[in-house]
Design an enzyme around this catalytic site. Structure first.
Site, PDB file in Angstrom:
ATOM      1  N   ASP A 150       7.362 -45.538  12.318  1.00  0.00           N
ATOM      2  CA  ASP A 150       8.663 -46.160  12.583  1.00  0.00           C
ATOM      3  C   ASP A 150       9.566 -45.986  11.363  1.00  0.00           C
ATOM      4  O   ASP A 150       9.134 -46.193  10.222  1.00  0.00           O
ATOM      5  CB  ASP A 150       8.507 -47.655  12.862  1.00  0.00           C
ATOM      6  CG  ASP A 150       7.910 -47.947  14.230  1.00  0.00           C
ATOM      7  OD1 ASP A 150       7.851 -47.013  15.057  1.00  0.00           O
ATOM      8  OD2 ASP A 150       7.502 -49.098  14.454  1.00  0.00           O
ATOM      9  N   GLN A 155     -13.698   0.061   9.793  1.00  0.00           N
ATOM     10  CA  GLN A 155     -12.892  -0.278   8.614  1.00  0.00           C
ATOM     11  C   GLN A 155     -12.955  -1.761   8.246  1.00  0.00           C
ATOM     12  O   GLN A 155     -13.034  -2.141   7.100  1.00  0.00           O
ATOM     13  CB  GLN A 155     -11.426   0.147   8.800  1.00  0.00           C
ATOM     14  CG  GLN A 155     -10.515  -0.111   7.593  1.00  0.00           C
ATOM     15  CD  GLN A 155     -10.914   0.675   6.348  1.00  0.00           C
ATOM     16  OE1 GLN A 155     -11.495   1.746   6.456  1.00  0.00           O
ATOM     17  NE2 GLN A 155     -10.627   0.123   5.164  1.00  0.00           N
ATOM     18  N   GLU A 199       0.808  -1.214   0.000  1.00  0.00           N
ATOM     19  CA  GLU A 199       0.000   0.000   0.000  1.00  0.00           C
ATOM     20  C   GLU A 199       0.845   1.270   0.000  1.00  0.00           C
ATOM     21  O   GLU A 199       0.541   2.224  -0.713  1.00  0.00           O
ATOM     22  CB  GLU A 199      -0.928   0.002   1.225  1.00  0.00           C
ATOM     23  CG  GLU A 199      -1.978  -1.092   1.234  1.00  0.00           C
ATOM     24  CD  GLU A 199      -3.066  -0.867   0.195  1.00  0.00           C
ATOM     25  OE1 GLU A 199      -3.329   0.309  -0.141  1.00  0.00           O
ATOM     26  OE2 GLU A 199      -3.642  -1.862  -0.285  1.00  0.00           O
ATOM     27  N   ARG A 226      -9.362  -4.625   1.017  1.00  0.00           N
ATOM     28  CA  ARG A 226     -10.412  -4.854   0.029  1.00  0.00           C
ATOM     29  C   ARG A 226     -10.147  -4.156  -1.311  1.00  0.00           C
ATOM     30  O   ARG A 226     -10.965  -3.360  -1.781  1.00  0.00           O
ATOM     31  CB  ARG A 226     -11.779  -4.437   0.590  1.00  0.00           C
ATOM     32  CG  ARG A 226     -12.139  -5.135   1.899  1.00  0.00           C
ATOM     33  CD  ARG A 226     -13.575  -4.851   2.308  1.00  0.00           C
ATOM     34  NE  ARG A 226     -13.838  -3.448   2.522  1.00  0.00           N
ATOM     35  CZ  ARG A 226     -13.538  -2.775   3.624  1.00  0.00           C
ATOM     36  NH1 ARG A 226     -12.956  -3.393   4.655  1.00  0.00           N
ATOM     37  NH2 ARG A 226     -13.825  -1.490   3.730  1.00  0.00           N
ATOM     38  N   HIS A 257       0.828 -49.066  16.931  1.00  0.00           N
ATOM     39  CA  HIS A 257       0.531 -47.923  16.065  1.00  0.00           C
ATOM     40  C   HIS A 257      -0.954 -47.762  15.772  1.00  0.00           C
ATOM     41  O   HIS A 257      -1.351 -46.741  15.204  1.00  0.00           O
ATOM     42  CB  HIS A 257       1.273 -48.060  14.733  1.00  0.00           C
ATOM     43  CG  HIS A 257       2.729 -47.777  14.813  1.00  0.00           C
ATOM     44  ND1 HIS A 257       3.377 -46.949  13.932  1.00  0.00           N
ATOM     45  CD2 HIS A 257       3.684 -48.210  15.670  1.00  0.00           C
ATOM     46  CE1 HIS A 257       4.662 -46.892  14.225  1.00  0.00           C
ATOM     47  NE2 HIS A 257       4.872 -47.659  15.283  1.00  0.00           N
TER      48      HIS A 257
END
Length: 365
Positions: free
Chosen positions: A195, A106, A45, A138, A188
């Site tokens: 592993d 805003q 900006e 925006r 697991h």
């Protein structure tokens, strides 16, 4: 000193202003991620210049002005005058932004996040840059991914605010060769544990980031570790992580041991309840070790994370990745907080980033 003038700032001048903004807003409760998300937008900006008029058309109050290019400029200028504040002033503009947060001004909530939620968010700087772009700035052209790039740059290169020296979480071993994957058999089942086997027995693995040992379990041959700071994960998220390494015996470290990224952390092994030399690995979100959970008996309690989402596999040889989405990252580790060590390496990137800035080509309404 900050730079305030009706001209486009250089990268070195932008860095001075960006650091000032980080310090100011951090002291007002903003997260570093939120600040840098906004800085990524401010760079496009205004080149982070509180004195910049849109198109350098000084005094044209129907156009944009200031850090975030308030349009028309008269809206901000009238507010500053009503508060008795000089409008061409860094602090005045930051006070205006804080006022907008407190008064729901805003910001239009277009990304499921209010302004008050935004300033406390720990999403990635890139994500927050896109949220700020959509909900605050925006522009006519919302497709501006360079603002996310710029936000990540500031997060890495500014000190303080809770994120200086951000490290990439690097996969600890130089190869990936999976012997049992997620939700596998036996210990697991129902877990995200994996592993790994090495090229040889007692194969080394290394600290993925600066970390501290927080738990030692001799009977099961495991050490738990937490990252000393938030880390950049392979999927782009920024978070603390806690993980466990299992099966080396005897265990090489005690609770409280600190390692730097890349230090030797351990080896594959056959300690505890094991069949064959390997390394059992599991990671959770956060920096709190919460013990084991029974799934049936090998998983850390807490919010499990996919290993391939957390640890980048830069320079890792993948022998058997089990079809998982292993990721590399172009993130370069931060400089430890002073923001200077990487300057030479980043000169080219700085120039490219500046050239991408919309501020050099006018603004999109």
């Amino acid at each position: 000193m900050v730079y305030v003038s009706n001209k486009y700032l250089t990268m070195s001048e932008m860095k001075v202003n960006a650091q000032y903004i980080l310090n100011y807003l951090s002291s007002n409760g903003w997260t570093k991620q939120a600040i840098c998300g906004m800085l990524g937008n401010m760079q496009s900006e205004s080149t982070i210049n509180p004195g910049l008029w849109q198109n350098l058309d000084e005094g044209n109050t129907s156009l944009g002005f200031g850090l975030v290019q308030w349009t028309p400029a008269s809206n901000y200028i009238n507010w500053a005058n009503s508060q008795g504040l000089p409008y061409k002033d860094m602090d005045s503009e930051l006070k205006r932004i804080i006022w907008e947060v407190n008064n729901n001004a805003q910001w239009i909530n277009l990304r499921d996040m209010t302004f008050k939620e935004y300033i406390k968010s720990t999403k990635t700087p890139r994500e927050l840059a896109m949220i700020f772009l959509a909900s605050y700035e925006r522009p006519a052209n919302p497709n501006q991914p360079e603002r996310g790039d710029q936000a990540e740059y500031w997060y890495k290169n500014l000190s303080g605010g809770g994120g200086g020296g951000l490290q990439l979480a690097q996969f600890p071993m130089d190869i990936i060769n999976i012997s049992q994957g997620e939700n596998g058999s036996f210990s697991h089942k129902g877990t995200l544990c994996i592993d790994f086997v090495g090229k040889t027995e007692k194969y080394p693995y290394y600290a993925p980031c600066d970390c501290t040992c927080v738990w030692r379990g001799d009977a099961s041959a495991y050490l738990a570790w937490t990252s000393d700071k938030e880390v950049m994960c392979a999927d782009g998220s920024v978070r603390y992580i806690t993980w466990v390494n299992v099966h080396e015996s005897p265990l090489p470290f005690d609770v409280g041991k600190k390692l730097k990224k890349g230090d030797l952390m351990g080896h594959t092994g056959i300690g505890g309840n094991v069949t064959g030399d390997h390394w059992h690995f599991n990671v959770i979100d956060g920096k709190e070790y919460q013990g084991w959970t029974k799934k049936p008996d090998s998983c850390l309690a807490g919010t499990e994370l996919h290993i391939y989402d957390v640890f980048a596999v830069n320079n890792v040889e993948i022998i058997n990745g089990n079809g998982y989405d292993w990721k590399t990252s172009d993130w370069q580790d931060g400089d430890g907080g002073d923001g200077d060590d990487d300057n030479d390496n980043n000169k080219t990137k700085d120039l490219i980033t500046l050239l991408l800035s919309d501020a050099l080509h006018g603004w999109k309404a």
